[in-house]
Design an enzyme around this catalytic site. Sequence first.
Site, PDB file in Angstrom:
ATOM      1  N   HIS A   1       0.840  -1.198   0.000  1.00  0.00           N
ATOM      2  CA  HIS A   1       0.000   0.000   0.000  1.00  0.00           C
ATOM      3  C   HIS A   1       0.874   1.246   0.000  1.00  0.00           C
ATOM      4  CE1 HIS A   1      -2.972  -2.814   1.743  1.00  0.00           C
ATOM      5  NE2 HIS A   1      -3.867  -1.982   1.249  1.00  0.00           N
TER       6      HIS A   1
ATOM      7  N   ASN B   1       8.148  -3.844   3.355  1.00  0.00           N
ATOM      8  CA  ASN B   1       6.727  -3.661   3.629  1.00  0.00           C
ATOM      9  C   ASN B   1       6.399  -3.939   5.094  1.00  0.00           C
ATOM     10  OD1 ASN B   1       3.991  -3.182   3.054  1.00  0.00           O
ATOM     11  ND2 ASN B   1       3.635  -5.290   2.436  1.00  0.00           N
TER      12      ASN B   1
END
Length: 186
Positions: free
Chosen positions: A84, A115
Amino acid sequence: DELAVALPTPRRDLPEQRLERKAYISSFNNLTLMPNWVAWKLTKARTNGHVSRKNVRFQEDYDVDERYRVSTFDYNRSGYDRGHLCPAGDNRWDYDAMTECFLMTNICPQGHDLNAGDWNDLENRCRSWARRYGEIYIVCGPIIYDKPRRRIGRGRKVSVPDAFFKVVLCMKGSPKAIGFIFANDD
């Protein structure tokens, strides 16, 4: 309008389709098949909420022409996370905001260690700053150094960033800003 202070200046050398969502704006690039950048305003109130990401799935963005529409399957067995840019943790305040943050136009191929590690730590730090200062503006996106680019995907070929940037702006009191660059590797 409230986000205008933080939006990057349009560049003529990059393809761009601006996609306005409830919580963020994404500048989607139909050549790299990922965002040029994503920008949002994070307020103290939006750092908390009842909406869980548990039952939300990554999904194609039907506002993008089918020729450029990335599928979650383009990431399968690629060795990269669906990373994201505007994080799910910033969207727990609203179900629609949470759902939209899982659109593939808010996602980039991101190494798992980044991440789940430093990038996640920075997302948490941003929420801490929003609670401390009341509101902050965030712009982040991929950086591609190498040509030719690495790509993943079976149907569509999504570029793999060499790094990611994040810039945080606070306008409360004396304006302050900080920027980060993280390599997209272990």
